[in-house]
Write an enzyme that holds these catalytic residues in place. Structure first.
Site, PDB file in Angstrom:
ATOM      1  CB  CYS A   1       1.553   5.177  -4.472  1.00 15.25           C
ATOM      2  SG  CYS A   1       1.717   4.138  -5.945  1.00 15.25           S
TER       3      CYS A   1
ATOM      4  CB  CYS B   1       6.096   1.835  -7.392  1.00 11.32           C
ATOM      5  SG  CYS B   1       4.535   2.728  -7.579  1.00 11.32           S
TER       6      CYS B   1
ATOM      7  CB  CYS C   1       4.020   0.921  -3.796  1.00  8.95           C
ATOM      8  SG  CYS C   1       4.459   2.682  -3.807  1.00  8.95           S
TER       9      CYS C   1
ATOM     10  CB  CYS D   1       4.461   6.669  -6.869  1.00 11.75           C
ATOM     11  SG  CYS D   1       5.074   5.686  -5.469  1.00 11.75           S
TER      12      CYS D   1
ATOM     13  CG  ASP E   1     -21.176  11.126  10.200  1.00 16.82           C
ATOM     14  OD1 ASP E   1     -21.055  12.255  10.719  1.00 16.82           O
ATOM     15  OD2 ASP E   1     -20.303  10.252  10.277  1.00 16.82           O
TER      16      ASP E   1
END
Length: 445
Positions: free
Chosen positions: A222, A247, A225, A244, A354
């Protein structure tokens, strides 16, 4: 939009434009490239406010398109829709999406006095420079497509980028329209925080859920939160239907019903591109008939699900430059009945130096189906090793061909492709340009 420029600014701008156009002429005459960056770089030294002075002349406003994947296809589709309505559109169609590339695209549409006579400017922008260009561009619409890990040697984590975006977008005028991807938790949260007018695009088609969250996933926590998100299902990577449990943060509601919109390009990722362009076009007042007709006849941008016929055989080029994008192109390949695939891995600046990201790609799915896999590119042995590690047993039916020379690799792949099948080519960005040069005999940039 369309503001007048002061006389003294006009003189300096005119000089910068004249120099830039001269550079363009010389570069193209000598066949040194497409001059998609250098003219803007030089003109910017003469007039540092070049981006601002040019963009403020756009009559109906700038449309900025940012995100990790899908910028070129979305920009081209929206550009085509607007052109079908008779609008003059400026677009950085070469894919040069850093500041000098944006300036060069705008310079291309000016006259020698620096007057820009265009209705819209559609600019695809590298996600890392969004904070630097928003103020001078003052876009009318910002399309936020997605945020994935990309070019790990250049960029930080996706939440770092999103925080920068949120901070700078929130300072723009409230009449700015922001269109984020509702299925991306990070961007859904971004849209929910902004004071501007926000529209969302996304999918609502559970039949397209993946069986499980893939390995190459970036953001399943989330953004408010930090708790793990509950997913009803995922469409690709971390894009899906989420909530979520701690929250209450949840996916934003898309403006358009995705099931009512068709797509002509292969891949679920292109459904997102279609919905993003359609949402923006409707916001600009384009009728749905024109939008749908354009979608149904749309041709892919170079290297993005582009179909070619070479020596009587079908070839499809699927740009594969990061874990999420490559997983989606592999999904396209494995959903077909075609058994010949060419993978080309480079590690140049446009690709990111990379290449460890290939170990986050689900190449096992490509190997499991068998067939012939040809590998080439600057890092051909890295890709070959990744494919070997994807084999569950030595008795795998895969026919792996390693060929350092790209031209020979393409010839070999074509030789192995039956008349009734399609050769799928999965290249990184610089490799895609090389592949197209070999196949079509001409360069893009």
């Amino acid at each position: 939009m369309g503001n007048k420029i002061q006389f003294i600014d006009r003189l300096r701008l005119g000089f910068a434009v004249s120099v830039a156009k001269s550079v363009t002429f010389i570069v193209r005459s000598l066949r040194l490239g497409a001059a998609s960056v250098l003219p803007g770089s030089i003109a910017r030294r003469i007039e540092p406010r070049l981006l601002q002075l040019l963009s403020q002349q756009v009559k109906n406003g700038v449309i900025l398109i940012a995100g990790t994947n899908g910028k070129t296809t979305t920009a081209l589709l929206l550009c085509t829709i607007l052109e079908h309505k008779g609008f003059r559109v400026t677009h950085n169609s070469t894919g040069a999406n850093l500041e000098n590339g944006l300036m060069t695209a705008l310079l291309e549409s000016t006259n020698l006095l620096g007057t820009l006579n265009t209705d819209y400017a559609i600019l695809e922008v590298d996600e890392n420079i969004v904070p630097r260009v928003l103020k001078p561009l003052q876009p009318r619409i910002i399309l936020c497509l997605n945020l994935f890990r990309d070019q790990l040697d250049r960029y930080g984590e996706v939440d770092t980028i999103s925080k920068r975006w949120t901070k700078v977008i929130s300072t723009l005028p409230t009449e700015t329209v922001v269109i984020p991807n509702a299925d991306d938790p990070t961007l859904s949260n971004l849209g929910q925080q902004l004071p501007q007018r926000v529209l969302f695009f996304g999918l609502n088609e559970p039949e397209h859920y993946l069986e499980a969250i893939p390995h190459a996933v970036d953001s399943i926590y989330c953004p408010k939160c930090g708790h793990s998100l509950d997913y009803k299902g995922v469409y690709l990577s971390h894009l899906g239907d989420f909530t979520c449990p701690k929250c209450g943060f949840t996916k934003s509601k898309p403006t358009l019903e995705s099931s009512e919109w068709s797509q002509i390009l292969v891949g679920l990722y292109n459904k997102y591109n279609t919905l993003a362009a359609a949402t923006a076009a409707i916001e600009l007042g384009v009728d749905e008939v024109t939008i749908r007709d354009t979608i149904n006849t749309f041709q892919a941008a170079f290297g993005r699900a582009e179909d070619l016929v070479i020596n009587g055989k079908r070839v499809r080029i699927l740009l594969s430059k990061n874990p999420v994008g490559t997983n989606e192109t592999i999904r396209v390949v494995t959903q077909s009945t075609d058994k010949i695939t060419l993978l080309v891995l480079n590690d140049r600046t446009p690709d990111g130096t990379d290449v460890s990201w290939i170990w986050d790609v689900d190449t096992e799915k490509l190997v499991e189906r068998g067939g012939t896999l040809v590998v080439s590119g600057d890092r051909v042995y890295d890709m070959a090793l990744r494919l070997r590690y994807s084999q569950k047993s030595p008795e795998s039916s895969i026919n792996l061909i390693v060929e350092e020379d790209l031209r020979q690799a393409i010839a070999t792949a074509l030789e192995h492709t039956p008349e009734n099948e399609t050769l799928h080519i999965l290249p990184t960005y610089s490799a895609m340009l090389e592949v197209r040069e070999v196949l079509t005999g001409r360069k893009i940039l």
